[in-house]
Design a protein around this motif. Sequence first.
Motif, mmCIF file in Angstrom:
data_model
loop_
_atom_site.group_PDB
_atom_site.id
_atom_site.type_symbol
_atom_site.label_atom_id
_atom_site.label_comp_id
_atom_site.label_asym_id
_atom_site.label_seq_id
_atom_site.Cartn_x
_atom_site.Cartn_y
_atom_site.Cartn_z
ATOM 1 N N SER A 68 22.259 -42.501 -33.199
ATOM 2 C CA SER A 68 21.187 -42.969 -34.080
ATOM 3 C C SER A 68 21.533 -42.628 -35.521
ATOM 4 O O SER A 68 21.862 -41.482 -35.839
ATOM 5 C CB SER A 68 19.866 -42.305 -33.701
ATOM 6 N N LEU A 70 20.801 -43.964 -39.961
ATOM 7 C CA LEU A 70 19.804 -44.534 -40.871
ATOM 8 C C LEU A 70 20.519 -45.266 -42.000
ATOM 9 O O LEU A 70 21.458 -44.749 -42.593
ATOM 10 C CB LEU A 70 18.926 -43.422 -41.448
ATOM 11 N N GLN A 74 16.062 -47.749 -42.253
ATOM 12 C CA GLN A 74 15.884 -48.265 -40.891
ATOM 13 C C GLN A 74 16.857 -47.625 -39.919
ATOM 14 O O GLN A 74 18.007 -47.333 -40.259
ATOM 15 C CB GLN A 74 16.093 -49.782 -40.883
ATOM 16 N N ASP A 75 16.392 -47.429 -38.682
ATOM 17 C CA ASP A 75 17.269 -46.939 -37.625
ATOM 18 C C ASP A 75 18.351 -47.969 -37.335
ATOM 19 O O ASP A 75 18.054 -49.141 -37.103
ATOM 20 C CB ASP A 75 16.471 -46.704 -36.333
ATOM 21 N N ARG A 101 16.522 -36.031 -34.154
ATOM 22 C CA ARG A 101 15.761 -36.925 -33.270
ATOM 23 C C ARG A 101 14.430 -36.291 -32.885
ATOM 24 O O ARG A 101 13.387 -36.958 -32.855
ATOM 25 C CB ARG A 101 16.593 -37.238 -32.030
ATOM 26 N N ARG A 104 11.918 -36.635 -35.595
ATOM 27 C CA ARG A 104 11.372 -37.998 -35.636
ATOM 28 C C ARG A 104 10.253 -38.175 -34.607
ATOM 29 O O ARG A 104 9.187 -38.729 -34.896
ATOM 30 C CB ARG A 104 12.508 -38.987 -35.378
ATOM 31 N N LYS A 163 9.587 -50.783 -35.564
ATOM 32 C CA LYS A 163 9.806 -50.706 -37.001
ATOM 33 C C LYS A 163 8.620 -51.279 -37.779
ATOM 34 O O LYS A 163 8.174 -52.388 -37.528
ATOM 35 C CB LYS A 163 11.070 -51.475 -37.383
ATOM 36 N N TYR A 168 5.143 -45.733 -36.595
ATOM 37 C CA TYR A 168 6.603 -45.658 -36.762
ATOM 38 C C TYR A 168 6.970 -44.572 -37.771
ATOM 39 O O TYR A 168 6.260 -44.351 -38.757
ATOM 40 C CB TYR A 168 7.122 -47.006 -37.241
ATOM 41 N N VAL A 170 10.595 -42.454 -39.560
ATOM 42 C CA VAL A 170 12.033 -42.209 -39.654
ATOM 43 C C VAL A 170 12.247 -40.850 -40.309
ATOM 44 O O VAL A 170 11.394 -40.361 -41.051
ATOM 45 C CB VAL A 170 12.760 -43.298 -40.478
ATOM 46 N N THR A 171 13.363 -40.248 -40.007
ATOM 47 C CA THR A 171 13.744 -38.978 -40.638
ATOM 48 C C THR A 171 15.134 -39.152 -41.229
ATOM 49 O O THR A 171 15.836 -40.125 -40.943
ATOM 50 C CB THR A 171 13.757 -37.833 -39.609
ATOM 51 N N ARG A 173 18.804 -39.117 -41.500
ATOM 52 C CA ARG A 173 19.855 -39.120 -40.486
ATOM 53 C C ARG A 173 21.189 -39.428 -41.128
ATOM 54 O O ARG A 173 21.264 -39.792 -42.295
ATOM 55 C CB ARG A 173 19.543 -40.177 -39.414
ATOM 56 N N TYR A 198 18.002 -55.688 -36.599
ATOM 57 C CA TYR A 198 17.969 -55.012 -37.891
ATOM 58 C C TYR A 198 17.682 -55.917 -39.081
ATOM 59 O O TYR A 198 17.131 -55.462 -40.076
ATOM 60 C CB TYR A 198 19.318 -54.316 -38.162
#
Length: 281
Positions: A68, A70, A74-75, A101, A104, A163, A168, A170-171, A173, A198
């Motif tokens: 995973s 970023l 976006q992942d 993870r 997140r 998304k 939702y 995100v962290t 990454r 994506y």
Amino acid sequence: MAANIDMHTHSTASDGVNSPALNIRLAAEKGMGGLAVTDHDTVSGVSEALCEADNYSNFICIPGIEISTLANGQDIHVLGYFIDHENAEFLSKLEQLRTVRNKRNEKIVKNLQKLGFSITMEEVAAKKKSSSGNIGRPHIAEVLMEKGIISSLREAFEKYLGKGKAAYAVTERISPAEAIKIIFDAGGVPVLAHPGLYDQDELIPMLKEQGLAGLEVYHSDHSAEQEAHYRHLAERYQLIPTGGSDYHGIRNGTVFHGELGNRYSDLKTVERLKSFSKKYR
């Protein structure tokens, strides 16, 4: 030997329902030629899968990973094939990725709580099928279904977990380019997973310059039009086109992403990928 080799599957080592060994057995019973074990940020299920695969003649089990990352908020997921799953440095890096993870997951649960839903990380963790497995969004969706908040995995992602949806999160990454390097350093071959999810096609030539070897053209969530589009891009950028179901097993009567083997690569494609691997040359 059958030519259909599912290049994208998940087990109880991450957010799949079946054990690695069971996925191998199911694939063999279907008459498939093999599968890749590509759990999220872990290779803890690879040894079990390889051991089970030895029970079937001419069955290919590919040690893999789905990392995973970023990019642009976006992942982005990067698959790695023919990984040296016992590489100590690689295992250490994966442990760091799993810490991110977990953060997140905690943010998603907090977002759901802010929406007024009674849900805790303890309830989510209880949905893991293996004590050593990773927690993922499907586990959160299971709790939401159990509480009657939603009726299906699809609804969970369309309303809350996908998304841009209500819960939702995100962290910070690593980047896709960093994931490619991690995979290379472990002797593996990097492939961009499900690019149709994506809407960031500009990443493809950029990652090609960083060493990306393949593109997951055939995926359960890709339409026929998307598969044709990414097949063209794979040819344009000289990337190996791969296919995988992204099978996670059956939860509450629903198959997440797609049924085992509904997308696959042929033996020629697998051999092309293998030729890029440091460990298996």
